[in-house]
Design a protein around this motif. Structure first.
Motif, mmCIF file in Angstrom:
data_model
loop_
_atom_site.group_PDB
_atom_site.id
_atom_site.type_symbol
_atom_site.label_atom_id
_atom_site.label_comp_id
_atom_site.label_asym_id
_atom_site.label_seq_id
_atom_site.Cartn_x
_atom_site.Cartn_y
_atom_site.Cartn_z
ATOM 1 N N LEU A 35 0.587 -3.089 5.898
ATOM 2 C CA LEU A 35 -0.766 -2.793 5.437
ATOM 3 C C LEU A 35 -0.847 -1.419 4.784
ATOM 4 C CD1 LEU A 35 -3.755 -3.497 5.225
ATOM 5 C CD2 LEU A 35 -4.029 -2.649 7.557
ATOM 6 N N LYS A 36 -0.325 -0.403 5.449
ATOM 7 C CA LYS A 36 -0.484 0.960 4.927
ATOM 8 C C LYS A 36 0.343 1.223 3.678
ATOM 9 C CE LYS A 36 2.660 3.881 7.577
ATOM 10 N NZ LYS A 36 3.034 4.776 6.516
ATOM 11 N N ASN A 37 1.383 0.434 3.463
ATOM 12 C CA ASN A 37 2.204 0.587 2.258
ATOM 13 C C ASN A 37 1.719 -0.272 1.100
ATOM 14 O OD1 ASN A 37 3.921 2.489 3.425
ATOM 15 N ND2 ASN A 37 5.164 0.904 4.365
ATOM 16 N N GLY A 38 0.584 -0.950 1.296
ATOM 17 C CA GLY A 38 -0.010 -1.730 0.214
ATOM 18 C C GLY A 38 0.688 -3.045 -0.076
ATOM 19 N N ARG A 39 1.486 -3.539 0.863
ATOM 20 C CA ARG A 39 2.210 -4.794 0.647
ATOM 21 C C ARG A 39 1.488 -5.996 1.246
ATOM 22 N NH1 ARG A 39 6.576 -1.706 2.784
ATOM 23 N NH2 ARG A 39 6.586 -3.184 4.491
ATOM 24 N N ALA A 40 0.378 -5.765 1.952
ATOM 25 C CA ALA A 40 -0.356 -6.872 2.583
ATOM 26 C C ALA A 40 -1.124 -7.645 1.520
ATOM 27 C CB ALA A 40 -1.309 -6.335 3.634
ATOM 28 N N LYS A 41 -1.184 -8.947 1.677
ATOM 29 C CA LYS A 41 -1.961 -9.800 0.780
ATOM 30 C C LYS A 41 -3.395 -9.938 1.260
ATOM 31 C CE LYS A 41 1.473 -10.954 -1.893
ATOM 32 N NZ LYS A 41 1.584 -10.380 -3.205
ATOM 33 N N ALA A 42 -3.633 -9.673 2.532
ATOM 34 C CA ALA A 42 -4.968 -9.808 3.122
ATOM 35 C C ALA A 42 -5.030 -8.957 4.375
ATOM 36 C CB ALA A 42 -5.242 -11.266 3.468
ATOM 37 N N VAL A 43 -6.253 -8.686 4.811
ATOM 38 C CA VAL A 43 -6.468 -7.999 6.085
ATOM 39 C C VAL A 43 -7.642 -8.693 6.775
ATOM 40 C CG1 VAL A 43 -7.927 -6.207 5.045
ATOM 41 C CG2 VAL A 43 -6.825 -5.781 7.229
ATOM 42 N N ARG A 44 -7.461 -8.997 8.036
ATOM 43 C CA ARG A 44 -8.547 -9.625 8.805
ATOM 44 C C ARG A 44 -9.642 -8.597 9.042
ATOM 45 N NH1 ARG A 44 -6.731 -14.336 11.928
ATOM 46 N NH2 ARG A 44 -4.510 -14.602 11.547
ATOM 47 N N PHE A 45 -10.877 -9.073 9.025
ATOM 48 C CA PHE A 45 -11.990 -8.180 9.303
ATOM 49 C C PHE A 45 -11.893 -7.617 10.719
ATOM 50 C CE2 PHE A 45 -15.543 -9.301 6.067
ATOM 51 C CZ PHE A 45 -14.692 -8.975 5.035
ATOM 52 N N THR A 46 -11.357 -8.394 11.651
ATOM 53 C CA THR A 46 -11.217 -7.887 13.019
ATOM 54 C C THR A 46 -10.234 -6.718 13.056
ATOM 55 O OG1 THR A 46 -9.583 -9.606 13.486
ATOM 56 C CG2 THR A 46 -11.850 -10.027 14.182
ATOM 57 N N THR A 47 -9.175 -6.793 12.253
ATOM 58 C CA THR A 47 -8.202 -5.700 12.174
ATOM 59 C C THR A 47 -8.830 -4.495 11.501
ATOM 60 O OG1 THR A 47 -6.365 -7.266 12.071
ATOM 61 C CG2 THR A 47 -5.922 -5.020 11.321
ATOM 62 N N LEU A 48 -9.560 -4.715 10.425
ATOM 63 C CA LEU A 48 -10.236 -3.624 9.727
ATOM 64 C C LEU A 48 -11.247 -2.959 10.650
ATOM 65 C CD1 LEU A 48 -10.610 -2.034 7.115
ATOM 66 C CD2 LEU A 48 -12.212 -3.814 6.365
ATOM 67 N N GLU A 49 -11.990 -3.761 11.391
ATOM 68 C CA GLU A 49 -12.968 -3.223 12.344
ATOM 69 C C GLU A 49 -12.275 -2.366 13.406
ATOM 70 O OE1 GLU A 49 -16.343 -4.736 15.542
ATOM 71 O OE2 GLU A 49 -15.178 -6.220 14.432
ATOM 72 N N ALA A 50 -11.154 -2.863 13.933
ATOM 73 C CA ALA A 50 -10.413 -2.113 14.955
ATOM 74 C C ALA A 50 -9.858 -0.805 14.391
ATOM 75 C CB ALA A 50 -9.290 -2.976 15.532
ATOM 76 N N LEU A 51 -9.345 -0.840 13.170
ATOM 77 C CA LEU A 51 -8.849 0.378 12.532
ATOM 78 C C LEU A 51 -9.975 1.399 12.398
ATOM 79 C CD1 LEU A 51 -6.626 -1.188 9.738
ATOM 80 C CD2 LEU A 51 -5.810 0.311 11.572
ATOM 81 N N CYS A 52 -11.138 0.939 11.941
ATOM 82 C CA CYS A 52 -12.281 1.842 11.779
ATOM 83 C C CYS A 52 -12.747 2.407 13.116
ATOM 84 C CB CYS A 52 -13.432 1.120 11.073
ATOM 85 S SG CYS A 52 -13.098 0.801 9.335
ATOM 86 N N GLU A 53 -12.738 1.564 14.143
ATOM 87 C CA GLU A 53 -13.165 2.023 15.464
ATOM 88 C C GLU A 53 -12.220 3.099 16.005
ATOM 89 O OE1 GLU A 53 -13.950 0.298 19.960
ATOM 90 O OE2 GLU A 53 -13.894 -1.092 18.273
ATOM 91 N N VAL A 54 -10.923 2.832 15.930
ATOM 92 C CA VAL A 54 -9.936 3.780 16.463
ATOM 93 C C VAL A 54 -9.925 5.077 15.651
ATOM 94 C CG1 VAL A 54 -7.460 4.173 16.798
ATOM 95 C CG2 VAL A 54 -8.484 1.996 17.491
ATOM 96 N N LEU A 55 -10.004 4.957 14.318
ATOM 97 C CA LEU A 55 -9.942 6.140 13.461
ATOM 98 C C LEU A 55 -11.309 6.784 13.232
ATOM 99 C CD1 LEU A 55 -7.408 4.759 10.840
ATOM 100 C CD2 LEU A 55 -6.974 6.528 12.563
ATOM 101 N N GLN A 56 -12.376 6.147 13.784
ATOM 102 C CA GLN A 56 -13.738 6.670 13.626
ATOM 103 C C GLN A 56 -14.039 6.927 12.150
ATOM 104 O OE1 GLN A 56 -16.221 7.263 16.353
ATOM 105 N NE2 GLN A 56 -14.832 5.571 16.769
#
Length: 74
Positions: A35-56
């Motif tokens: 994901l962080k290297n830009g090679r992901a084709k998609a990201v789940r909203f649950t993963t995006l939500e968790a990233l935002c929660e952890v990183l505030q």
């Protein structure tokens, strides 16, 4: 790819390692690297939500669009 992933920027701002973020989000470090290297084709909203929660942060702090060569508007 015109979608730029700025997870590294947020990790640096939060002084957090990739391994710690992956652990707290509940994904493998390998999947986070994809994901962080830009090679992901998609990201789940649950993963995006968790990233935002952890990183505030907001989703726009992690993902941004930049036009690239040949990316003309139709």
């Amino acid at each position: 790819m015109p979608i730029i992933v700025d997870i590294d920027v947020m990790l640096a701002r939060r002084k957090m390692s990739v391994g710690a973020l992956a652990d707290r989000v509940g994904i493998t470090p390998a999947n986070l690297a994809v994901l962080k290297n830009g090679r992901a084709k998609a990201v789940r909203f649950t993963t995006l939500e968790a990233l935002c929660e952890v990183l505030q942060c907001q989703p726009g702090d992690l993902l941004r669009w930049e036009p690239g060569d040949g990316d003309a508007a139709a």
